[in-house]
Design an enzyme around this catalytic site. Structure first.
Site, PDB file in Angstrom:
ATOM      1  N   GLU A 172      24.941  11.706 -29.505  1.00  0.00           N
ATOM      2  CA  GLU A 172      25.342  11.191 -28.111  1.00  0.00           C
ATOM      3  C   GLU A 172      26.403  10.061 -28.403  1.00  0.00           C
ATOM      4  OE1 GLU A 172      21.876   9.451 -26.153  1.00  0.00           O
ATOM      5  OE2 GLU A 172      20.916  11.560 -25.928  1.00  0.00           O
ATOM      6  N   ASN A 213      24.896  16.420 -31.726  1.00  0.00           N
ATOM      7  CA  ASN A 213      23.893  16.607 -30.338  1.00  0.00           C
ATOM      8  C   ASN A 213      24.426  15.724 -29.188  1.00  0.00           C
ATOM      9  OD1 ASN A 213      21.430  17.863 -29.595  1.00  0.00           O
ATOM     10  ND2 ASN A 213      20.769  16.007 -29.426  1.00  0.00           N
ATOM     11  N   HIS A 249      19.380  18.356 -20.316  1.00  0.00           N
ATOM     12  CA  HIS A 249      18.447  17.645 -19.361  1.00  0.00           C
ATOM     13  C   HIS A 249      18.967  17.782 -17.822  1.00  0.00           C
ATOM     14  CE1 HIS A 249      16.112  15.801 -22.498  1.00  0.00           C
ATOM     15  NE2 HIS A 249      17.159  15.393 -23.215  1.00  0.00           N
ATOM     16  N   GLU A 277      17.386  20.183 -26.002  1.00  0.00           N
ATOM     17  CA  GLU A 277      16.452  19.260 -25.246  1.00  0.00           C
ATOM     18  C   GLU A 277      16.055  19.563 -23.899  1.00  0.00           C
ATOM     19  OE1 GLU A 277      17.239  15.166 -25.790  1.00  0.00           O
ATOM     20  OE2 GLU A 277      18.060  15.253 -27.781  1.00  0.00           O
ATOM     21  N   ASP A 279      15.133  20.407 -20.291  1.00  0.00           N
ATOM     22  CA  ASP A 279      14.068  20.387 -19.115  1.00  0.00           C
ATOM     23  C   ASP A 279      14.932  20.306 -17.975  1.00  0.00           C
ATOM     24  OD1 ASP A 279      15.339  17.767 -19.157  1.00  0.00           O
ATOM     25  OD2 ASP A 279      13.680  16.733 -20.140  1.00  0.00           O
TER      26      ASP A 279
HETATM   27  O1  9MR Z   1      11.780  11.864 -25.076  1.00  0.00           O
HETATM   28  C1  9MR Z   1      12.098  10.684 -25.656  1.00  0.00           C
HETATM   29  C2  9MR Z   1      11.475   9.304 -25.126  1.00  0.00           C
HETATM   30  O2  9MR Z   1      10.077   9.589 -25.422  1.00  0.00           O
HETATM   31  C3  9MR Z   1      11.773   7.957 -25.685  1.00  0.00           C
HETATM   32  O3  9MR Z   1      11.215   6.982 -25.025  1.00  0.00           O
HETATM   33  C4  9MR Z   1      13.434   8.124 -25.397  1.00  0.00           C
HETATM   34  C5  9MR Z   1      13.987   6.822 -25.888  1.00  0.00           C
HETATM   35  O4  9MR Z   1      15.383   6.777 -25.782  1.00  0.00           O
HETATM   36  O5  9MR Z   1      14.001   9.203 -26.041  1.00  0.00           O
HETATM   37  C6  9MR Z   1      13.549  10.411 -25.334  1.00  0.00           C
HETATM   38  O6  9MR Z   1      14.324  11.379 -26.101  1.00  0.00           O
HETATM   39  C7  9MR Z   1      15.769  11.410 -25.801  1.00  0.00           C
HETATM   40  C8  9MR Z   1      16.437  12.121 -26.979  1.00  0.00           C
HETATM   41  O7  9MR Z   1      16.183  11.462 -28.438  1.00  0.00           O
HETATM   42  C9  9MR Z   1      17.806  11.992 -26.886  1.00  0.00           C
HETATM   43  N1  9MR Z   1      18.203  12.616 -25.877  1.00  0.00           N
HETATM   44  C10 9MR Z   1      17.742  12.167 -24.536  1.00  0.00           C
HETATM   45  C11 9MR Z   1      16.265  12.267 -24.571  1.00  0.00           C
HETATM   46  C12 9MR Z   1      15.586  11.776 -23.398  1.00  0.00           C
HETATM   47  O8  9MR Z   1      16.058  10.472 -23.159  1.00  0.00           O
END
Ligand code: 9MR
Length: 472
Positions: A172, A213, A249, A277, A279
């Site tokens: 990111e 990513n 997402h 990732e 969903d």
């Molecule tokens: O799914 C993850 C969640 O459990 C955490 O609390 C969160 C913290 O920022 O991160 C989520 O995963 C993220 C991923 O690491 C990077 N891309 C976005 C995902 C969803 O927020």
């Protein structure tokens, strides 16, 4: 404050060759026993279907649920050929205090993956988020921060050398308009750290596939243009960049129409691509119509990946709706995953299976095909590894010159109470003492003079005699 993956957005290697050789069926019998019946009855395991198509189908997992939730663990092991630690490999998880590492959850996930014949995507080494307080608030100058970053990457990648196939090295990096996101890293180090981070990761594990990513880069647009320009520039510099991860997402019905074209343009730069990732969130409650649209969206993403030869795989984000990060971040939204909160497959599961070719082939040979073995083809049984109560077995099906098989089935009796627990490269079942293994979708063919092998784990006590095996 709006979450960076806000509801109005479009969001979203070299695995493919390896998947065919390395990732295989391995739906555990234990897992199958716990699986929702509709998933088991309707569709072969997604990981098998994906491997047969030359890609992997993965999911994001947490150690606590793998260890404490049987339905979750069964799906994670049986349906997916690649696992991404959802949080366990992030900086805040592994180095909460400077110089003091906690690998427990990451190790647990890697061990689970190894036990289930799965690949691991490492996530993530450099991010603006989920950094420990000592790092985020340390006020470090550029020289010290570079040293900290180098040390962190070397330590984490080094620890998992050979066990993590691909790393999301940088996560990111960009804002929506394509400018670099303001972060601990860019604010202190400028942008040169991107190539440095890749180089340090490469030094720590030269075989690991190194990814950038991001989200909201799945379709064509300012943000994906910026990422594209960065990848092109990294390639031109000779930096070790091997792939680009598109998080995906998505919001219901908003898979970008340009997804495939966008994946392709990155692939054309000479890097792999992957959906990392996936969903698809919807406004709850879920209705039949919404779940049907969601199924179409999931299918579109998988088909887009299959249409791009350098797309190595698709990773879904969270096993079930009960595990999803979505409702806590987007109030009113949810139901974003492949399985409902009771771990039952949703229409999206079936759509993914169909996109991966379910129903267009069968992994079980027909009785007529299996009742007439080719002359001279044989099956040989070995026990390469045995310990206190467990063992790993293997069977090699071979044909002499002049004979070949289009499908095969091998059977034997475990006469000393042995119990099969898991198989790979074949679909095996045990009923009483009788074990029957049929070829997986991709390895039914045994060429003249060639061979195919499959393996399994089992338990034993007392003795573990080698059984007499019969082919077809
Ligand atoms: O799914 C993850 C969640 O459990 C955490 O609390 C969160 C913290 O920022 O991160 C989520 O995963 C993220 C991923 O690491 C990077 N891309 C976005 C995902 C969803 O927020």
């Amino acid at each position: 404050m709006p979450h960076p993956l806000g509801p109005s957005t479009h969001r979203p290697t070299r695995f493919r060759r390896a998947v065919l050789a390395f990732t295989v069926c391995a739906a555990t019998l234990l897992g199958a026993a716990l699986l929702p019946s509709t998933a088991r009855a309707a569709d072969p395991p997604l990981r098998e279907l994906a491997a047969a198509k030359g890609i992997y189908l993965g999911n994001a997992v947490a150690g606590g649920a793998l260890g404490g939730n049987a339905a979750y663990a069964a799906l994670a092991g049986a349906q997916f050929g690649s696992l991404t630690p959802e949080n366990a490999m992030k900086w805040g998880s592994v180095e909460p205090t400077r110089g003091s590492y906690n690998w427990a959850e990451a190790d647990q996930i890697v061990a689970f993956a190894q036990a289930h014949g799965q690949q691991v995507r490492g996530h993530t080494l450099v991010w603006h988020s989920q950094n420990p307080g000592w790092l985020a608030n340390g006020g470090f100058g550029a020289a010290e921060l570079r040293g900290i970053l180098q040390q962190h990457i070397a330590t984490e990648v080094g620890r998992y050398q050979g066990r993590v196939r691909a790393w999301d090295v940088l996560n990111e990096l960009f804002d929506e308009d394509g400018s670099y996101r303001s972060s601990l890293w860019t604010d202190t180090l400028g942008t040169g750290f991107v190539a440095d981070a890749l180089t340090w990761a490469h030094q720590a594990d030269p075989a690991a596939e190194l990814y950038l990513n991001d989200y909201n880069v799945e379709g064509l647009g300012a943000k994906s243009d910026a990422l594209y320009a960065l990848v092109r520039s990294l390639k031109a510099q000779g930096a070790p960049i091997h792939g680009v991860g598109f998080q995906a997402h998505f919001v219901l019905g908003q898979v970008p129409a340009t997804l495939q074209a966008n994946l392709q343009r990155f692939a054309d730069l000479g890097v792999d691509v992957a959906v990392t990732e996936l969903d698809v969130r919807l406004q709850t409650p879920a209705t039949e119509a919404k779940l049907s649209q969601q199924a179409a969206d999931y299918g579109t993403v998988v088909k887009s990946c299959l249409a791009v030869s350098r797309c190595r795989g698709v990773t879904a984000w969270d096993i079930s709706d009960a595990d999803s990060w979505v409702p806590s971040v987007f109030p009113g939204y949810g139901a974003a995953t492949l399985y409902d909160a009771g771990y039952q497959p949703k229409p999206a599961h079936h759509a993914v299976a169909v996109a991966l070719g379910a129903g267009t082939h069968t992994s079980t040979p027909s009785p007529s095909a299996s009742s007439s073995p080719a002359p001279g083809c044989t099956a040989a049984y070995t026990v390469p590894n045995q310990w206190n109560t467990g063992f790993t077995g293997g069977v090699t099906v071979s044909c002499p010159p002049g004979s070949s098989l289009g499908s095969w089935r091998v059977g034997w009796d475990f006469t000393a109470g042995q119990q099969l627990s898991q198989s790979w490269n074949a679909t095996c079942t045990q009923t009483g003492t009788r074990v029957t293994c049929a070829n997986a979708a991709w390895n039914g063919g045994v060429t003249a003079g060639g061979s195919v092998a499959f393996g399994f784990n089992g338990t034993w006590s007392g003795s573990n005699p080698v059984p007499v095996v019969a082919l077809n």
